[in-house]
Each structure stands twice: as C-alpha cells, then as structure tokens.
Write an enzyme that holds these catalytic residues in place. Structure first.
Site, PDB file in Angstrom:
ATOM      1  N   ARG A 162       4.113 -14.906 -18.004  1.00 25.06           N
ATOM      2  CA  ARG A 162       3.159 -15.674 -18.808  1.00 25.06           C
ATOM      3  C   ARG A 162       3.780 -17.047 -19.086  1.00 25.06           C
ATOM      4  NH1 ARG A 162      -0.225 -11.758 -19.658  1.00 25.06           N
ATOM      5  NH2 ARG A 162       0.234  -9.774 -20.626  1.00 25.06           N
ATOM      6  N   ARG A 194       6.065 -22.442 -21.564  1.00 25.89           N
ATOM      7  CA  ARG A 194       5.989 -23.860 -21.922  1.00 25.89           C
ATOM      8  C   ARG A 194       5.432 -24.656 -20.760  1.00 25.89           C
ATOM      9  NH1 ARG A 194      11.948 -26.649 -21.419  1.00 25.89           N
ATOM     10  NH2 ARG A 194      10.708 -28.527 -21.604  1.00 25.89           N
ATOM     11  N   HIS A 206       0.859  -1.187   0.000  1.00 23.23           N
ATOM     12  CA  HIS A 206       0.000   0.000   0.000  1.00 23.23           C
ATOM     13  C   HIS A 206       0.895   1.238   0.000  1.00 23.23           C
ATOM     14  CE1 HIS A 206       0.917   0.461   4.279  1.00 23.23           C
ATOM     15  NE2 HIS A 206       0.607  -0.826   4.422  1.00 23.23           N
ATOM     16  N   ALA A 263      13.851 -16.117 -14.186  1.00 21.81           N
ATOM     17  CA  ALA A 263      14.578 -15.029 -13.527  1.00 21.81           C
ATOM     18  C   ALA A 263      13.984 -13.679 -13.901  1.00 21.81           C
ATOM     19  CB  ALA A 263      16.050 -15.082 -13.922  1.00 21.81           C
TER      20      ALA A 263
END
Length: 154
Positions: free
Chosen positions: A142, A145, A77, A122
C-alpha cells in the site's frame, strides 16, 4: 511454441539468475525475449515466474533498479492439482516504468504496472498497480508516501 524455444528460454533464465555480472543478466534476459531498457540494474536471484511459451509479458523501462531476490510472477496456477478446474488462474503482463526501484525480496504479481519513479519496499507483495512517484510497502503493498520530484525530474 517450439520445444527448442522453451528449453532455450529456461536455460537462459537460469544463467541470468546466477550470472556474475549484472550486465550479463540484462543481456541474457533480453535474449529470452523480455523488453529491458537502458541502464537497468538487476541484482542476484532475479526470478521471472511465467509460462515458457509467453512472449512480451515483462517490460522493464530505463534506469530501473532491481534489488536481490525480486520475483515477477506473470502466470500462476495450481499445476496438476485437482483444484485446477475451479481455482483461479492468475496471469497478466508486468510493466515497470522508467526510474522505478524494486526493493529486496519483493514479489510483483500478474497484471501489475509499476509507475515511473515508483519505489517498492523490501519484501512487499504488490497485487495492484502502483502510481508514478509512490512508495509502497507491505503485504499487500500500500502507498506509504508520495515522492516530490526535484527540479531535474522531467
């Protein structure tokens, strides 16, 4: 939560971050109230960003490998900034299942669940949960594989 507990936790986390032996890091972090499984490796500069009053906000499974400079953020925050009243508060537990591998410098954000056998590349920033046996990378991370388990995987 008492002042003594918060101070103890802050000191133990600092010692764990700079502990000479990886096994000491695990013991010190367990003393902070984090759930950490067996045969876990935690490299240098492991950082957990949280409210010191929180408990049960980090769970690390068995045989997890955590590379240097990994950061887990369970709470974030804007502190005393004037935007605190309308800026979003981010908080939530982080769960890392058995056999996961977190690459150097990655950041795991609040509420993320890393699945069994998942790999985080990494310097990745993980903003959403990672399914089991998926390799993720990037900012935001994302899937790049899926891993195919060998015969010994159970």
């Amino acid at each position: 939560m008492s002042f003594a507990w918060r101070l103890r936790k802050k000191i133990l986390k600092r010692w764990a971050r700079n502990a000479f032996f990886p096994a000491w890091r695990v013991k010190l972090l367990r003393a902070c109230g984090f759930s950490i499984g067996r045969d876990v490796y935690i490299a240098d500069d492991f950082l957990i960003v949280e409210e010191l009053t929180e408990r049960g906000n980090v769970t690390i499974g068995n045989r997890v490998s955590i590379a240097p400079r990994v950061t887990l953020v369970t709470s974030s925050h804007p502190n005393r900034s004037l935007i605190r009243g309308f800026a979003p508060l981010a908080e939530g537990p982080i769960i890392i299942d058995d056999d996961a591998w977190l690459g150097a410098g990655c950041v795991i954000l609040p509420g993320v669940h890393i699945g069994r056998g998942a790999v985080v590349g990494a310097n990745s920033v993980v903003v959403s949960s990672v399914p089991a046996l998926h390799v993720v990378a990037g900012q935001p991370a994302r899937t790049v594989r899926e891993l195919v388990p060998s015969a010994g995987w159970q």
